[in-house]
Write a protein that holds these residues in place. Structure first.
Motif, PDB file in Angstrom:
ATOM      1  N   THR A   1     -26.948  40.606  -7.919  1.00  0.00           N
ATOM      2  CA  THR A   1     -28.350  40.396  -8.224  1.00  0.00           C
ATOM      3  C   THR A   1     -28.792  41.359  -9.304  1.00  0.00           C
ATOM      4  OG1 THR A   1     -30.554  40.128  -7.236  1.00  0.00           O
ATOM      5  CG2 THR A   1     -29.284  42.043  -6.549  1.00  0.00           C
ATOM      6  N   GLU A   2     -29.928  41.056  -9.877  1.00  0.00           N
ATOM      7  CA  GLU A   2     -30.479  41.934 -10.903  1.00  0.00           C
ATOM      8  C   GLU A   2     -31.435  42.938 -10.272  1.00  0.00           C
ATOM      9  OE1 GLU A   2     -30.401  38.822 -14.700  1.00  0.00           O
ATOM     10  OE2 GLU A   2     -32.283  39.339 -13.711  1.00  0.00           O
ATOM     11  N   LYS A   3     -31.475  44.083 -10.848  1.00  0.00           N
ATOM     12  CA  LYS A   3     -32.395  45.123 -10.388  1.00  0.00           C
ATOM     13  C   LYS A   3     -33.813  44.565 -10.309  1.00  0.00           C
ATOM     14  CE  LYS A   3     -34.231  49.587 -11.896  1.00  0.00           C
ATOM     15  NZ  LYS A   3     -34.159  50.650 -12.928  1.00  0.00           N
TER      16      LYS A   3
ATOM     17  N   LYS B   1     -34.888  42.400  -8.015  1.00  0.00           N
ATOM     18  CA  LYS B   1     -34.945  41.169  -7.224  1.00  0.00           C
ATOM     19  C   LYS B   1     -34.841  41.495  -5.739  1.00  0.00           C
ATOM     20  CE  LYS B   1     -34.430  38.177 -10.749  1.00  0.00           C
ATOM     21  NZ  LYS B   1     -34.978  36.867 -11.005  1.00  0.00           N
TER      22      LYS B   1
ATOM     23  N   THR C   1     -34.605  45.410  -5.381  1.00  0.00           N
ATOM     24  CA  THR C   1     -33.319  46.106  -5.307  1.00  0.00           C
ATOM     25  C   THR C   1     -33.133  47.095  -6.452  1.00  0.00           C
ATOM     26  OG1 THR C   1     -32.306  44.208  -6.426  1.00  0.00           O
ATOM     27  CG2 THR C   1     -32.075  44.334  -4.027  1.00  0.00           C
ATOM     28  N   GLN C   2     -32.437  48.177  -6.118  1.00  0.00           N
ATOM     29  CA  GLN C   2     -32.079  49.208  -7.081  1.00  0.00           C
ATOM     30  C   GLN C   2     -30.558  49.302  -7.148  1.00  0.00           C
ATOM     31  OE1 GLN C   2     -34.594  51.015  -8.719  1.00  0.00           O
ATOM     32  NE2 GLN C   2     -35.890  49.469  -7.723  1.00  0.00           N
ATOM     33  N   GLN C   3     -30.055  49.910  -8.196  1.00  0.00           N
ATOM     34  CA  GLN C   3     -28.602  50.003  -8.363  1.00  0.00           C
ATOM     35  C   GLN C   3     -27.968  50.796  -7.223  1.00  0.00           C
ATOM     36  OE1 GLN C   3     -28.137  51.443 -12.411  1.00  0.00           O
ATOM     37  NE2 GLN C   3     -27.808  49.362 -13.163  1.00  0.00           N
TER      38      GLN C   3
ATOM     39  N   ASP D   1     -28.575  50.582  -4.257  1.00  0.00           N
ATOM     40  CA  ASP D   1     -28.434  49.729  -3.071  1.00  0.00           C
ATOM     41  C   ASP D   1     -27.076  49.028  -3.041  1.00  0.00           C
ATOM     42  OD1 ASP D   1     -31.865  48.563  -3.446  1.00  0.00           O
ATOM     43  OD2 ASP D   1     -31.088  50.391  -2.494  1.00  0.00           O
ATOM     44  N   SER D   2     -26.340  49.093  -4.127  1.00  0.00           N
ATOM     45  CA  SER D   2     -25.026  48.451  -4.186  1.00  0.00           C
ATOM     46  C   SER D   2     -24.108  49.060  -3.132  1.00  0.00           C
ATOM     47  CB  SER D   2     -24.405  48.625  -5.573  1.00  0.00           C
ATOM     48  OG  SER D   2     -25.175  47.977  -6.553  1.00  0.00           O
TER      49      SER D   2
ATOM     50  N   LEU E   1     -22.919  43.765  -1.802  1.00  0.00           N
ATOM     51  CA  LEU E   1     -24.066  43.616  -2.688  1.00  0.00           C
ATOM     52  C   LEU E   1     -23.842  44.438  -3.946  1.00  0.00           C
ATOM     53  CD1 LEU E   1     -26.996  42.714  -3.293  1.00  0.00           C
ATOM     54  CD2 LEU E   1     -27.765  44.789  -2.117  1.00  0.00           C
ATOM     55  N   THR E   2     -23.996  43.785  -5.079  1.00  0.00           N
ATOM     56  CA  THR E   2     -23.911  44.468  -6.371  1.00  0.00           C
ATOM     57  C   THR E   2     -25.228  44.257  -7.095  1.00  0.00           C
ATOM     58  OG1 THR E   2     -21.531  44.060  -6.500  1.00  0.00           O
ATOM     59  CG2 THR E   2     -22.661  44.687  -8.541  1.00  0.00           C
ATOM     60  N   VAL E   3     -25.870  45.358  -7.454  1.00  0.00           N
ATOM     61  CA  VAL E   3     -27.139  45.292  -8.174  1.00  0.00           C
ATOM     62  C   VAL E   3     -26.896  45.734  -9.611  1.00  0.00           C
ATOM     63  CG1 VAL E   3     -29.538  46.049  -8.258  1.00  0.00           C
ATOM     64  CG2 VAL E   3     -28.379  45.800  -6.048  1.00  0.00           C
TER      65      VAL E   3
END
Lengths: 116, 113
Positions: free
Chosen positions: A13-15, A17, A82-84, A86-87, A113-115
């Motif tokens: 996902t993109e930061k 979202k 989401t923030q990076q 959170d990955s 999860l990859t942000v």
């Protein structure tokens, strides 16, 4: 199925979202946990549901994180904006009973999860 | 807060050597569990210890619960490449009626053939 089921298995996902991660525990298990595992790290406790009791949310890292468990079965972990950082892999586990002697925790395969 | 620490963080051994990981809790635990996580996998339950001073064996694995119920150890005799993975201990922390399982920091084992 016979085990704990988690979906999606992978989420990019993109930061900024929002994401929802789902956990379907073993039928009849009253206790449900969410843990977070960053690459090469340990299991960080997030939240714990036990029967009809109020959930223990003491491990949620910020108010962007929330979780619910509907009908004492399926649980959804929601991460807003989401923030990076959170990955991670988000692991769900269930056990037959809760409390201080819960017996074996059965883990799902996790949601990675990859942000970006 | 209540913590569960493990040492060492990493261990590399030659196949056939023994391996031990130690788990220490800041508070007394009513029981302790051990899990193994293979690379790329999820934690899988190995055993639960309940009694003070309890020792349990599973083939080459020996688990021990300390007398004070604040520490535990896992010893593997004559390691094999199939023992590779991260070993976690876990204990229930909280107050009466509200317990949750907290995991130790884990020990990552590599076995060199």
């Amino acid at each position: 199925g016979a085990g704990v089921s988690q979906s999606p298995s992978n989420k990019v996902t993109e930061k900024g979202k929002d994401v929802e991660l789902r956990c379907d525990p073993i039928s009849g298990h009253t206790a449900l946990y969410w843990y977070r595992q960053s690459l090469g790290q340990g299991l960080e406790f997030l939240i714990y549901f036990q029967g009809n009791s109020a959930p223990d949310k003491s491990g949620l890292p910020s108010d962007r994180f929330s979780a619910e468990r509907t009908g004492g079965s399926v649980s959804t972990l929601t991460i807003q904006r989401t923030q990076q950082e959170d990955s991670a892999v988000y692991l769900c586990a269930s056990s037959l009973v809760g409390g201080s002697s819960t017996g074996e925790l059965f883990f799902g395969e996790g949601s990675r999860l990859t942000v970006l | 807060g209540q913590q569960v620490m493990q040492i060492p963080q990493y261990q590399h051994v030659q196949e056939g050597e023994d391996f031990t990981t130690y788990c220490n809790s800041s508070t007394t635990l009513s029981n302790i569990q051990w899990y193994k996580q293979r690379p790329g996998g999820h934690p899988v339950f190995l055993i639960q210890l309940v009694k003070s001073g309890e020792v349990k064996k599973q083939k080459r694995l020996t688990f021990q619960f300390g007398e004070a119920k604040k520490n535990s150890s896992l010893h593997i005799t004559a390691t094999q490449t199939t023992d590779v993975g991260t070993y976690f201990c876990a204990g229930p922390v909280g107050t009466s009626g509200t317990y949750k399982y907290i995991f130790g920091t884990g020990t990552r084992l590599k076995v060199l053939a």
